[in-house]
Design a protein around this motif. Structure first.
Motif, short mmCIF file in Angstrom:
data_model
loop_
_atom_site.label_atom_id
_atom_site.label_comp_id
_atom_site.label_asym_id
_atom_site.label_seq_id
_atom_site.Cartn_x
_atom_site.Cartn_y
_atom_site.Cartn_z
N GLU A 1 0.83 -1.22 0.00
CA GLU A 1 0.00 0.00 0.00
C GLU A 1 0.86 1.26 0.00
OE1 GLU A 1 -3.27 0.15 -0.32
OE2 GLU A 1 -3.50 -2.02 -0.38
N THR B 1 -2.11 7.28 4.36
CA THR B 1 -2.30 5.92 3.84
C THR B 1 -2.19 4.91 4.97
OG1 THR B 1 -1.48 6.53 1.66
CG2 THR B 1 -1.35 4.20 2.25
N LYS C 1 0.91 12.25 2.95
CA LYS C 1 0.27 11.20 2.16
C LYS C 1 0.59 9.81 2.71
CE LYS C 1 0.38 13.86 -2.13
NZ LYS C 1 1.13 14.06 -3.37
N ILE D 1 2.17 4.42 -3.44
CA ILE D 1 2.07 5.89 -3.47
C ILE D 1 3.11 6.42 -4.45
CG2 ILE D 1 2.31 8.01 -2.11
CD1 ILE D 1 1.68 6.25 0.40
#
Ligand SMILES: [Cu+2]
Length: 73
Positions: A23, A58, A54, A27
């Motif tokens: 995950e 996440t 960010k 990015i």
């Protein structure tokens, strides 16, 4: 390149490590994600357009928030 190492207390098995790597690695701008199942430490290297906000967002979204979320800048 920026880098940050932090603890993710929710890590408890290899699946957690895999999820975080996938995950966070997705990015745009993230160059490297290392996560250790035993120490629960995660290291992320990134360039633009990624930024810590960010990455942190996440991690919160996937339920692996960094420890000391409020004080990490
Ligand atoms: Cu797990």
């Amino acid at each position: 390149m920026e880098t940050k190492t932090f603890k993710v207390p929710a890590i408890h098995c290899a699946h957690c490590v895999h999820t975080i790597k996938m995950e966070v690695g997705d990015i745009p701008g993230v160059e490297r994600v290392e996560a250790d199942q035993d120490t629960r430490m995660v290291t992320v290297d990134w360039n633009n357009p990624a930024d810590w906000d960010k990455i942190r967002a996440t991690l919160v979204e996937i339920n692996y928030p960094p420890e000391g979320l409020i004080t990490i800048s």
